[in-house]
Write an enzyme that holds these catalytic residues in place. Sequence first.
Site, short mmCIF file in Angstrom:
data_model
loop_
_atom_site.label_atom_id
_atom_site.label_comp_id
_atom_site.label_asym_id
_atom_site.label_seq_id
_atom_site.Cartn_x
_atom_site.Cartn_y
_atom_site.Cartn_z
N ASP A 190 -9.45 18.81 -15.29
CA ASP A 190 -9.42 17.42 -15.05
C ASP A 190 -9.11 17.43 -16.51
O ASP A 190 -9.84 17.51 -17.89
CB ASP A 190 -10.97 17.11 -14.79
CG ASP A 190 -11.36 15.86 -15.43
OD1 ASP A 190 -10.43 15.28 -15.65
OD2 ASP A 190 -12.25 14.88 -14.82
N ARG B 49 0.58 -1.24 0.60
CA ARG B 49 0.31 -0.20 -0.26
C ARG B 49 0.48 1.33 -0.20
O ARG B 49 0.56 2.43 -0.63
CB ARG B 49 -0.72 0.16 0.99
CG ARG B 49 -1.66 1.40 1.54
CD ARG B 49 -2.67 1.66 1.89
NE ARG B 49 -2.92 0.91 3.29
CZ ARG B 49 -2.45 0.47 4.77
NH1 ARG B 49 -1.23 2.10 4.70
NH2 ARG B 49 -2.30 -0.02 5.18
C1 LIG Z 1 -15.09 9.19 -16.23
C2 LIG Z 1 -14.45 10.09 -15.76
C3 LIG Z 1 -13.82 10.58 -14.08
C4 LIG Z 1 -13.97 9.46 -13.19
O1 LIG Z 1 -13.33 8.28 -12.86
P1 LIG Z 1 -13.78 6.88 -12.54
O2 LIG Z 1 -12.36 6.47 -12.97
O3 LIG Z 1 -15.04 6.38 -13.25
O4 LIG Z 1 -13.75 7.27 -10.81
C5 LIG Z 1 -13.89 12.10 -13.64
N1 LIG Z 1 -13.54 12.68 -14.58
C6 LIG Z 1 -14.38 12.28 -16.29
C7 LIG Z 1 -14.10 13.90 -16.78
C8 LIG Z 1 -14.59 11.48 -16.22
O5 LIG Z 1 -15.09 10.91 -17.70
#
Ligand SMILES: *Cc1c(COP(=O)(O)O)cnc(C)c1O
Length: 384
Positions: free
Chosen positions: A180, A54
């Site tokens: 993001d 971990r």
């Molecule tokens: C899918 C997604 C997430 C979340 O990710 P997971 O791997 O499903 O937990 C966050 N941001 C965007 C833009 C996504 O497409």
Amino acid sequence: MSTHEAAHGLASLAVHAGQQFDPTTGAVIPPVHFSTTFAQDGIGGLRGGYEYGRSGNPTRTALQQQLAALEGGAHGFSFASGLAAEDVLLRAALQPGDEVLLGNDVYGGTHRLIARVLAPWGIGLRVVDMSDLDAVRAAVRERAPKVLWVETPSNPLLRITDIAGLAAIGHEAGSLVVVDNTFATPALQRPLALGADVVVHSTTKYLGGHSDVVGGALILDDEALAEQIGFLQYAAGAVSGPMDAWLTTRGIKTLDVRMQRHSENAGAIASFLEGHDRVARVYYPGLASHPGHELAARQMTRFGGMLSLALESGEAARRFAESTRLFQLAESLGGVESLVNYPDAMTHASVRGTEAAVPVEVVRLSVGIEDVDDLLADVEQALR
Ligand SMILES: *Cc1c(COP(=O)(O)O)cnc(C)c1O
């Protein structure tokens, strides 16, 4: 990574960063390390810092180095999912009483994580159209948020936010600016170089690239925040397992060529849809008609594989989403295979009725790397 490697281009880094061959056997592909524990040379005598699975694992280290190199950040961290990465980042950056200013067009699960998991622990949430910097400036002036969180291109309406402009506004207010980068990937856009503080990924999507592994990542420069994130990754434990880390690393090696093909195919489909009389609107930043086109052309190298279209009604949108054959009806995105999604009832069902709700006429396409003629024929028959 050596300074020599840091000078390499994106495609070279994707193949080589963190991927040193095995010194004992010369194996060109580093082995997957499944061991949960590591022998010590005397108490506390760790080899390479490894102690327990971990706290650290060589396969995860390899992925983390690859991720940091691609985004041009000093620190990379990988997690069991994109949301696990987001959860760690928000808990590392926020205290009860702090607030997040979130884009109004984001992954539904990000909104849900803040509104339903973190809000009860005292985290505030406000939502704004991040592509409108005047609106952002006004919201920040009203109350400085601790975190500014944007997706660009956004999900699913492909809005484009000026990352450098947003970073300037955020930094003036002392906010942490988070991008993001799941939709664009570092092959098309590098937010840290544009002034963002932290890049978030759902590696489940384009980085993994084959719809066979769930994961998430954080990449950043700041030492103090990186230490907090590293502590939470270890102390809360949402790490990526060795096989998941290895699959993600393998996917990333072809990221650059995949993103080229995804972008070419999506561009062709967007142009076709724009000229079709059954289609009310096409959302794709590569189209000259897109309001964010010029900005996207400046801050991205290509326009990516995601596009959305609006039909004349919610019913027509549902019918289209259920009529494609090559495009499979499924959640998620970013794999080599093309997918169709009806956000209102699928990926964005959790934000129905909120300020982040998606219009019922909208269908989202994740355009894969198949032959473009086959994809065009499929879209055409579904519209008929
Ligand atoms: C899918 C997604 C997430 C979340 O990710 P997971 O791997 O499903 O937990 C966050 N941001 C965007 C833009 C996504 O497409």
